[in-house]
Design an enzyme around this catalytic site. Structure first.
Site, short mmCIF file in Angstrom:
data_model
loop_
_atom_site.label_atom_id
_atom_site.label_comp_id
_atom_site.label_asym_id
_atom_site.label_seq_id
_atom_site.Cartn_x
_atom_site.Cartn_y
_atom_site.Cartn_z
N GLU A 197 51.85 -19.18 30.39
CA GLU A 197 51.89 -18.65 29.41
C GLU A 197 51.35 -17.62 29.32
O GLU A 197 49.32 -18.20 29.98
CB GLU A 197 51.71 -19.85 27.72
CG GLU A 197 51.44 -18.53 26.54
CD GLU A 197 50.31 -19.19 25.66
OE1 GLU A 197 50.06 -19.04 24.79
OE2 GLU A 197 49.81 -20.06 26.10
N ASP A 210 48.36 -23.56 29.71
CA ASP A 210 48.50 -22.97 28.37
C ASP A 210 47.45 -21.04 28.65
O ASP A 210 46.74 -21.18 29.57
CB ASP A 210 47.31 -23.18 27.22
CG ASP A 210 47.08 -22.98 26.56
OD1 ASP A 210 48.48 -22.76 25.28
OD2 ASP A 210 46.03 -22.55 26.03
N HIS A 245 56.72 -23.86 20.16
CA HIS A 245 55.27 -24.12 18.68
C HIS A 245 54.27 -23.42 18.26
O HIS A 245 54.06 -23.39 17.22
CB HIS A 245 54.55 -25.54 20.13
CG HIS A 245 53.30 -25.16 20.54
ND1 HIS A 245 53.98 -24.93 22.06
CD2 HIS A 245 52.38 -24.94 20.45
CE1 HIS A 245 52.60 -24.26 22.74
NE2 HIS A 245 52.06 -24.11 21.91
#
Length: 570
Positions: free
Chosen positions: A282, A245, A377
């Protein structure tokens, strides 16, 4: 039973188990403490007492059955019986990923309930499931990005055995499992890492609080904590890959970046186990060095998300131009991302007020190292009401978007329910038990969107149980004809992608794009992907239709339609 903990600033450390405290002694490594206690029954609750204060949960607690504020519980990974001995993983190149959130994928919101829906994914044709974070986080439901016990599995989902059953069931069906892990910050509730040692630094800031300390004093052990945590998921839970992340929020000025160190450690584990393993980042940096090999001076990650491709496709489909979408929206933006990956590759970004990004070497970097998506998401849940594309786009435009995604030169990823045009939103929801924190989260969410003209009552309250409930997929929609029609389209696109090697060809230099004001033609070898985003028909190039969103296409392509043609060169 052997207990160990890193607490470099403490002068006295004890382990408490069964209501009794036992003295710990310095171990061989600086700052480490250890104690060996006669083994009790399986699953002992325990915690550490630091200079008389505590007990606190173990930073490496393998279970948190009583929530993030309770004591940890011992857990023996060897007691689980796996049935995937023959599993060797799936390579990322050529795969289609499917992102899902365990707590809203089914009404029960557990790993076992998710297992019951895996055959749907097999029938759809995807190759890997990407789970949103499952590390223990506050309350019963949430996105998982405020986890505070990074080595424990969220107990309401089913705990460690539940995750293992899920991974085992995926492998039996030929599905790989990717797990989203968060190493750039921890949540505010139940976070006690700073009580143990210098896990954080005030030298940098993140949008979520103090930065994780990967390059200051004491950072050797913090880096070992991060790398060890990543390897634990791969080794003990048999997951096949990790999604890292927001790596742009990990500030590291050491000569060897933590991402490179992690990539090398995962490569060693893959060689040791004989299994395919991969790392997906990411990143907001638009920096191809993340996916450039270590031998060529990069970090050696296997892939990264491609937000620019999403923005170019989203704006072309929806017409939205606000915020970070401002520079996108024209067909040439999508054409550039399809051939050169990053739209901002050293160009001016009006949203940032500066130039941004770095070019991708399309001769040497394959397209499969970039994940393309139409929805995910973040791009749904970070909207004020969590509305999906299906809430505003026509069925025709939804099909065009899916066609452009699944014929692109990237590794495609779907978001759960996208394949049938789910009408349920996917909203930001949380379940903080502390009244002040709960109020701050609710008010902060409304303030965030007030600046964009949203009335407070129109922004769902993250703490309202209805916000979570409304985000749960409604599987009964699959009985409705228009949902089934879109699902059949996704299945056909994925099947075509698997049948035609041109669509998994990773060479970006072999992709060309023609475009007009409302249409594009994407060249993939002898294939032509023709998309008409206007309302009027457009002429088609010569070729045999292999797949069309509108039946009976000949000569001209109707508005809001897509067709894949095979030219005479095939």
């Amino acid at each position: 039973m052997k207990y160990e903990v890193w607490a470099p600033a403490a002068e006295n450390v004890e382990v408490e188990t069964g209501g009794t405290r036992h003295a710990m002694t310095p171990a061989g490594r600086p700052g480490w403490w250890t104690a060996r206690i006669d083994a009790g029954p399986e699953g002992q609750d325990y915690g550490f007492v630091l200079d008389g204060d505590g007990p606190f949960p173990d930073p490496r607690s393998p279970r948190q059955p009583n929530g993030v504020h309770g004591l940890g519980r011992t857990y023996d990974h060897e007691r689980f019986t796996w049935s995937d001995e023959g599993w060797r993983g799936r390579p990322l190149p050529g795969s289609v990923l499917y992102e899902l959130h365990v707590g809203t994928f089914t009404p029960l919101g557990t790993f076992d309930a998710a297992i019951e829906r895996l055959d749907h994914l097999v029938d759809l044709g995807v190759d890997a499931v990407e789970l949103l974070p499952v590390a223990a986080f506050p309350g019963r439901h949430g996105w998982g990005y405020d986890g505070v016990h990074l080595w424990a599995v969220h107990e309401p989902y089913g705990g460690p055995d539940g995750l293992k059953r899920f991974v085992d069931a995926c492998h039996r069906r030929g599905l790989a499992v990717v797990l989203d892990v968060v190493h750039n910050h921890l949540g505010p509730s139940g976070n006690r890492l700073s009580r143990y040692g210098p896990y954080f630094t005030d030298a940098y800031e993140t949008p979520w609080g103090p930065a994780v300390n990967v390059d200051r004093a004491g950072s050797d052990e913090v880096r070992a904590f991060i790398v060890g945590n990543a390897l634990m998921w791969l080794r003990e839970y048999h997951v096949d890959g990790l999604r890292l992340d927001a790596v742009h929020a990990i500030r590291d000025q050491r000569a060897v970046h933590i991402l490179e160190e992690l990539a090398e450690a995962v490569s060693r584990l893959a060689a040791e186990t004989g299994r395919e393993m991969f790392l997906i980042a990411e990143s907001d940096l638009n920096d191809p060095r993340l996916v450039t090999s270590r031998e060529a001076g990069g970090y050696g990650l296997d892939a990264q998300w491609s937000d620019d491709f999403h923005h170019a496709l989203h704006t072309l489909l929806t017409g939205e131009r606000h915020g970070y979408y401002a520079d996108f929206g024209a067909p040439e933006a999508l054409a550039k991302t399809l051939t050169r990956v990053f739209f901002h590759d050293g160009t001016w970004s009006s949203f940032r007020g500066r130039s941004h990004g770095r070019p991708v070497d399309t001769l040497r970097v394959p397209g499969h190292r970039f994940l393309g998506f139409l929805q995910n998401h973040d791009q749904i849940g970070n909207r004020a009401t969590g509305d999906r594309l299906s809430a505003s786009l026509s069925p025709g435009r939804l099909k065009v978007g899916a066609g452009l995604l699944l014929t692109a030169p990237f590794t495609p990823m779907l978001f759960m329910g996208e394949e049938w045009g789910a009408r349920t939103p996917w909203r930001f929801f949380s379940d903080h038990q502390e009244p002040e924190l709960a109020r701050a989260v609710s008010e902060g969410r409304r303030r965030e969107f007030a600046d964009h003209g949203w009335a407070a009552d129109d922004v769902p309250d993250p703490q309202d149980p209805e916000t979570h409930r409304s985000s749960i997929l409604n599987w009964a929609e699959l009985r409705e004809p228009h949902h089934r029609e879109l699902l059949d389209w996704y299945r056909a696109l994925i099947a075509l992608r698997r049948a035609r090697p041109e669509l998994t060809d990773p060479r970006l230099t072999e992709v060309a794009v023609e475009y007009g004001t409302s249409w594009l033609i994407v060249h993939r070898g002898p294939l032509r992907v023709v998309a008409n985003l206007g309302t009027e028909p457009v002429p088609l190039p010569d070729g045999e239709p292999l797949l069309a969103s509108t039946p009976g296409v000949r000569g001209r392509l109707p508005g809001e339609s897509l067709v894949v043609l095979l030219t005479g060169h095939g």
